[in-house]
Design an enzyme around this catalytic site. Structure first.
Site, PDB file in Angstrom:
ATOM      1  N   ALA A  47      61.167  38.481  28.699  1.00 16.57           N
ATOM      2  CA  ALA A  47      60.658  37.696  27.675  1.00 16.57           C
ATOM      3  C   ALA A  47      59.850  36.463  28.376  1.00 16.57           C
ATOM      4  CB  ALA A  47      61.448  36.937  26.576  1.00 16.57           C
ATOM      5  N   GLU A 131      53.300  28.607  18.732  1.00 17.51           N
ATOM      6  CA  GLU A 131      52.807  29.839  18.916  1.00 17.51           C
ATOM      7  C   GLU A 131      52.473  30.362  17.524  1.00 17.51           C
ATOM      8  OE1 GLU A 131      56.101  32.019  20.672  1.00 17.51           O
ATOM      9  OE2 GLU A 131      55.086  31.764  22.638  1.00 17.51           O
ATOM     10  N   HIS A 253      51.975  44.920  20.482  1.00 17.87           N
ATOM     11  CA  HIS A 253      51.060  43.792  21.303  1.00 17.87           C
ATOM     12  C   HIS A 253      49.755  44.246  21.335  1.00 17.87           C
ATOM     13  CE1 HIS A 253      50.028  40.731  23.917  1.00 17.87           C
ATOM     14  NE2 HIS A 253      51.008  40.165  23.581  1.00 17.87           N
ATOM     15  N   ARG A 299      48.067  38.864  15.698  1.00 17.00           N
ATOM     16  CA  ARG A 299      48.366  39.930  16.566  1.00 17.00           C
ATOM     17  C   ARG A 299      47.987  41.458  16.019  1.00 17.00           C
ATOM     18  NH1 ARG A 299      54.213  39.660  19.469  1.00 17.00           N
ATOM     19  NH2 ARG A 299      53.383  37.975  20.920  1.00 17.00           N
ATOM     20  N   HIS A 360      55.923  46.906  21.003  1.00  9.32           N
ATOM     21  CA  HIS A 360      56.569  45.542  21.551  1.00  9.32           C
ATOM     22  C   HIS A 360      57.905  45.247  21.116  1.00  9.32           C
ATOM     23  CE1 HIS A 360      56.286  41.841  23.677  1.00  9.32           C
ATOM     24  NE2 HIS A 360      56.286  41.005  22.536  1.00  9.32           N
ATOM     25  N   ARG A 395      58.044  40.276  12.781  1.00  7.96           N
ATOM     26  CA  ARG A 395      58.625  39.340  13.502  1.00  7.96           C
ATOM     27  C   ARG A 395      57.764  38.103  14.116  1.00  7.96           C
ATOM     28  NH1 ARG A 395      59.647  38.627  19.505  1.00  7.96           N
ATOM     29  NH2 ARG A 395      57.734  39.339  19.582  1.00  7.96           N
TER      30      ARG A 395
HETATM   31  C1  LIG Z   1      57.404  41.394  27.412  1.00  9.89           C
HETATM   32  C2  LIG Z   1      58.278  40.925  26.652  1.00  9.89           C
HETATM   33  C3  LIG Z   1      58.088  39.613  26.088  1.00  9.89           C
HETATM   34  C4  LIG Z   1      58.853  39.135  25.110  1.00  9.89           C
HETATM   35  N1  LIG Z   1      58.594  37.775  24.977  1.00  9.89           N
HETATM   36  C5  LIG Z   1      59.504  37.155  23.915  1.00  9.89           C
HETATM   37  C6  LIG Z   1      59.747  35.733  23.854  1.00  9.89           C
HETATM   38  O1  LIG Z   1      58.766  35.026  24.503  1.00  9.89           O
HETATM   39  N2  LIG Z   1      60.582  35.248  22.954  1.00  9.89           N
HETATM   40  C7  LIG Z   1      61.353  36.029  22.186  1.00  9.89           C
HETATM   41  O2  LIG Z   1      62.224  35.407  21.184  1.00  9.89           O
HETATM   42  N3  LIG Z   1      61.440  37.411  22.123  1.00  9.89           N
HETATM   43  C8  LIG Z   1      60.430  37.904  23.306  1.00  9.89           C
HETATM   44  N4  LIG Z   1      60.480  39.237  23.428  1.00  9.89           N
HETATM   45  C9  LIG Z   1      61.671  40.134  22.703  1.00  9.89           C
HETATM   46  C10 LIG Z   1      62.937  39.832  23.333  1.00  9.89           C
HETATM   47  O3  LIG Z   1      62.878  39.881  24.838  1.00  9.89           O
HETATM   48  C11 LIG Z   1      63.998  40.806  22.960  1.00  9.89           C
HETATM   49  O4  LIG Z   1      63.800  41.250  21.622  1.00  9.89           O
HETATM   50  C12 LIG Z   1      65.418  40.610  23.399  1.00  9.89           C
HETATM   51  O5  LIG Z   1      65.339  40.253  24.669  1.00  9.89           O
HETATM   52  C13 LIG Z   1      66.404  41.821  23.073  1.00  9.89           C
HETATM   53  O6  LIG Z   1      67.635  41.285  23.628  1.00  9.89           O
HETATM   54  P1  LIG Z   1      68.876  42.328  23.433  1.00  9.89           P
HETATM   55  O7  LIG Z   1      69.909  41.429  24.006  1.00  9.89           O
HETATM   56  O8  LIG Z   1      68.909  42.665  22.028  1.00  9.89           O
HETATM   57  O9  LIG Z   1      68.483  43.460  24.029  1.00  9.89           O
HETATM   58  P2  LIG Z   1      67.828  43.730  25.734  1.00  9.89           P
HETATM   59  O10 LIG Z   1      67.527  42.724  26.407  1.00  9.89           O
HETATM   60  O11 LIG Z   1      66.838  44.687  25.462  1.00  9.89           O
HETATM   61  O12 LIG Z   1      69.154  44.493  26.405  1.00  9.89           O
HETATM   62  C14 LIG Z   1      69.571  45.822  26.060  1.00  9.89           C
HETATM   63  C15 LIG Z   1      70.812  46.115  26.952  1.00  9.89           C
HETATM   64  O13 LIG Z   1      71.403  47.334  26.688  1.00  9.89           O
HETATM   65  C16 LIG Z   1      71.656  48.182  27.611  1.00  9.89           C
HETATM   66  N5  LIG Z   1      71.592  49.502  26.961  1.00  9.89           N
HETATM   67  C17 LIG Z   1      70.795  50.247  26.198  1.00  9.89           C
HETATM   68  N6  LIG Z   1      71.081  51.383  25.774  1.00  9.89           N
HETATM   69  C18 LIG Z   1      72.387  51.741  26.576  1.00  9.89           C
HETATM   70  C19 LIG Z   1      73.382  52.649  26.557  1.00  9.89           C
HETATM   71  N7  LIG Z   1      73.324  53.859  26.270  1.00  9.89           N
HETATM   72  N8  LIG Z   1      74.484  52.434  27.413  1.00  9.89           N
HETATM   73  C20 LIG Z   1      74.705  51.253  28.006  1.00  9.89           C
HETATM   74  N9  LIG Z   1      73.672  50.378  28.242  1.00  9.89           N
HETATM   75  C21 LIG Z   1      72.764  50.465  27.328  1.00  9.89           C
HETATM   76  C22 LIG Z   1      70.383  48.006  28.677  1.00  9.89           C
HETATM   77  O14 LIG Z   1      70.851  48.274  30.021  1.00  9.89           O
HETATM   78  C23 LIG Z   1      70.202  46.426  28.360  1.00  9.89           C
HETATM   79  O15 LIG Z   1      71.359  45.643  29.277  1.00  9.89           O
HETATM   80  C24 LIG Z   1      59.723  39.737  24.467  1.00  9.89           C
HETATM   81  C25 LIG Z   1      60.003  41.174  24.823  1.00  9.89           C
HETATM   82  C26 LIG Z   1      59.119  41.734  25.715  1.00  9.89           C
HETATM   83  C27 LIG Z   1      59.313  43.345  26.104  1.00  9.89           C
END
Ligand SMILES: Cc1cc2nc3c(=O)[nH]c(=O)nc-3n(C[C@H](O)[C@H](O)[C@H](O)COP(=O)(O)OP(=O)(O)OC[C@H]3O[C@@H](n4cnc5c(N)ncnc54)[C@H](O)[C@@H]3O)c2cc1C
Length: 550
Positions: A47, A131, A253, A299, A360, A395
């Site tokens: 992110a 933003e 995106h 977007r 995205h 979103r």
């Molecule tokens: C390039 C990019 C830029 C972004 N910028 C922003 C931003 O500026 N602001 C914002 O609010 N959001 C942003 N987002 C979105 C945001 O980053 C995500 O929505 C958020 O980080 C998701 O967090 P999470 O904890 O739900 O999952 P994730 O951070 O995706 O973590 C998932 C976890 O689950 C684990 N996992 C998955 N499947 C399994 C399995 N079967 N067994 C064991 N472990 C597993 C993975 O290893 C990981 O540890 C961005 C996303 C991207 C890709």
């Protein structure tokens, strides 16, 4: 010899959501956090932009709520929006208390961008950017690497916590429920987990299980997400009896770098904000034909225009050009993009950048309530894997990390409250591999993986039609059967598990898209270009499962 573990709480996933829950649980509870790769993983470290929260005295809660509702195309759950927004300040303070170094107002360089208006006054300790969709400056950030700062600090705190054990390279295969054990009710009591270090399947039992596995963007050929965003948690929850909601809303995106070796590198919309022009392969600009705001349109409109032109011309990519600006300007504003593109022999000061839109963010997911509870007892879902109702049909930028923290804490609060009411998990059988052999045809996985992501991109992507969706449905049904047969006959591997989950969730995305007979938010179909009068969530229910009895 198979390993077997028992904890109070099993958290599957170590992104912002999973780590928040782990750190907010009572220290008396034993906690296992598993990740299929490393501790700092998932989309979280990727992110860039930041986290939305009302911190300026010129901003207010109602305005953030209103902006979110508008972005969500009248499909947000207002209660979930209010809960998220009202907890914004508290969440930022909590993250700061965990060690996240947000950029402070006094340390901010002049970011002379049309997407972040430097003339607007700030107040408070942190520098706030503005933003798309936000009517005020309210995005807290740690330079342009907010996710890394959040992930880094939360990982450090989790490693220090005596009650939390962390397991890397562990892939959750399936949840274990009362239903699957032929016990009464439908309680979740753990998961089977593949240890990728020795390819053995381990048994994790727990009184509470939390899914924090991130989104489903790997269902598409092009994505900004890292490997692993293969919707494992959504598929596992569905197979265990959880409903899913609004799976048709996939955010694309508009501009990811197009290069065979550049995996998922995002070209920030600030490039368009600073005058970058989108070009066809013959050098012609085209955005004026789609929206009077041209490159600065929202977007989804820009992504749709690029998709339209790519399909019309049969092109595999278009271009984004900032080379008309002085090299000093480009280097000052986009040092990372310049450096990364140079690695692929593209000098953005001299030539246009090849780009393609990319999946995205997954707005839909496992249906949860305000305490992050799913339909299965003692099973919670948080972060991008869940559908809280916050995002509705689209979103708003920087609301997702906030949702991870708010609903991660809500899950922990609920578990803390019920910790003493819930008995230890019952016994469960070890994983049985007696009926399967090692695969002798891994090509099936590679081929089906490619095919699935290609038809999802072509038929269930940015612009949809009934005909395209029906084609996709036909193909996904064939693949589903083929992969199930494969799964029944061969030993599991990470690739096979991800493919099985992707096929499962691709089917849910297609079925949800077929159900929605209108264009709303991120779901755009040429057959129904208008909005219907009364917005409805698309909720899919797995058959033959009883829902929770809290
Ligand atoms: C390039 C990019 C830029 C972004 N910028 C922003 C931003 O500026 N602001 C914002 O609010 N959001 C942003 N987002 C979105 C945001 O980053 C995500 O929505 C958020 O980080 C998701 O967090 P999470 O904890 O739900 O999952 P994730 O951070 O995706 O973590 C998932 C976890 O689950 C684990 N996992 C998955 N499947 C399994 C399995 N079967 N067994 C064991 N472990 C597993 C993975 O290893 C990981 O540890 C961005 C996303 C991207 C890709």
């Amino acid at each position: 010899m198979q390993s077997s573990f028992v904890y109070d709480v099993l958290i599957i996933g170590s992104g912002a959501a999973g780590l928040t829950t782990a750190l907010c649980l009572n220290e008396a509870l034993s906690v296992a956090v598993i990740s299929k790769t490393t501790l700092s993983s998932g989309s979280t470290p990727w992110a860039q932009g930041g986290i939305a929260a009302v911190l300026s005295d010129q901003d207010n809660i109602d305005s953030h709520i209103q902006d979110t509702l508008i972005a969500g195309g009248d499909l947000c759950n207002e209660q979930a929006v209010r809960q998220t927004v009202e907890n914004g300040r508290k969440s930022i303070e909590w993250l700061a208390s965990q060690g996240v170094n947000f950029t402070e107002e006094k340390n901010t360089p002049d970011a002379n961008s049309s997407l972040s208006n430097p003339s607007a006054p700030n107040s408070g300790q942190y520098h706030l950017t503005k933003e798309g969709g936000h009517s005020h400056r309210r995005v807290v950030h740690a330079d342009d690497a907010t996710g890394q700062a959040v992930s880094g600090s939360l990982c450090e705190r989790v490693l220090e916590a005596d009650n939390v054990d962390f397991f890397e390279q562990r892939v959750a295969i399936d949840l274990i429920t009362h239903k699957k054990l032929s016990l009464p009710g439908n309680r979740c009591i753990g998961a089977y987990v593949l240890n990728q270090n020795d390819n053995r399947v381990e048994l994790f039992r727990a009184r509470f299980v939390v899914i924090a596995t991130g989104g489903a963007s790997k269902a598409y050929l092009y994505t900004s997400n890292p490997d692993g965003a293969s919707c494992d948690g959504m598929a596992m929850a569905w197979r265990s009896g959880c409903r899913v909601a609004n799976m048709e809303f996939n955010q694309f995106h508009p501009t990811c770098l197009y290069h065979p070796k550049a995996k998922s590198f995002l070209i920030t919309e600030a490039v368009r904000g600073e005058g970058g022009k989108l070009l066809l392969p013959n050098g012609e600009s085209f955005m004026h034909r789609f929206d009077p705001r041209e490159e600065l349109a929202p977007r989804d409109i820009v992504a749709r225009a690029i998709d339209h032109e790519m399909k019309r011309l049969g092109a595999d990519h278009l271009y984004l050009d900032i080379s008309h600006k002085k090299p000093n300007f480009v280097l000052k504003h986009f040092p990372t993009i310049h450096e990364t593109c140079l690695k692929f022999n593209i000098d953005i000061c001299k030539e246009p950048i090849p780009i393609v839109p990319a999946a995205h963010y997954t707005c839909g997911g496992i249906l949860v309530d305000h305490r992050s509870r799913t339909d299965v007892n003692q099973l919670y879902a948080i972060g991008e894997a869940s559908s809280t109702g916050l995002h509705g049909a689209n979103r708003m930028a920087s609301n997702s990390l906030l949702e991870c923290v708010v609903f991660g804490q809500a899950a922990a609060d609920d578990i803390n409250k019920h910790a003493t009411d819930i008995p230890p998990p019952p016994m469960a059988p070890l994983w049985d591999e007696s009926q399967v052999t090692n695969s002798d045809e891994d090509v099936v996985i590679a081929h089906n993986w490619e095919e699935l992501r290609r038809f999802m991109w072509d038929y269930v992507g940015i612009v949809r039609t009934d005909k395209r969706l029906q084609r996709a449905k036909h193909r996904v049904d064939v693949l589903h059967q083929e992969i199930l047969d494969y799964y029944s006959n061969y030993k599991v591997s990470n690739d096979l598990l991800e493919l099985r989950n992707l096929v499962n969730v691709a089917d849910l995305i297609i079925c949800s898209a077929i159900q929605r007979k209108e264009s709303r938010g991120l779901h755009y179909t040429l057959d129904y270009p208008e909005k219907m009068d009364s917005p409805q969530d698309t909720i899919l229910t797995p058959t033959n499962f009883s829902t929770r009895d809290w």
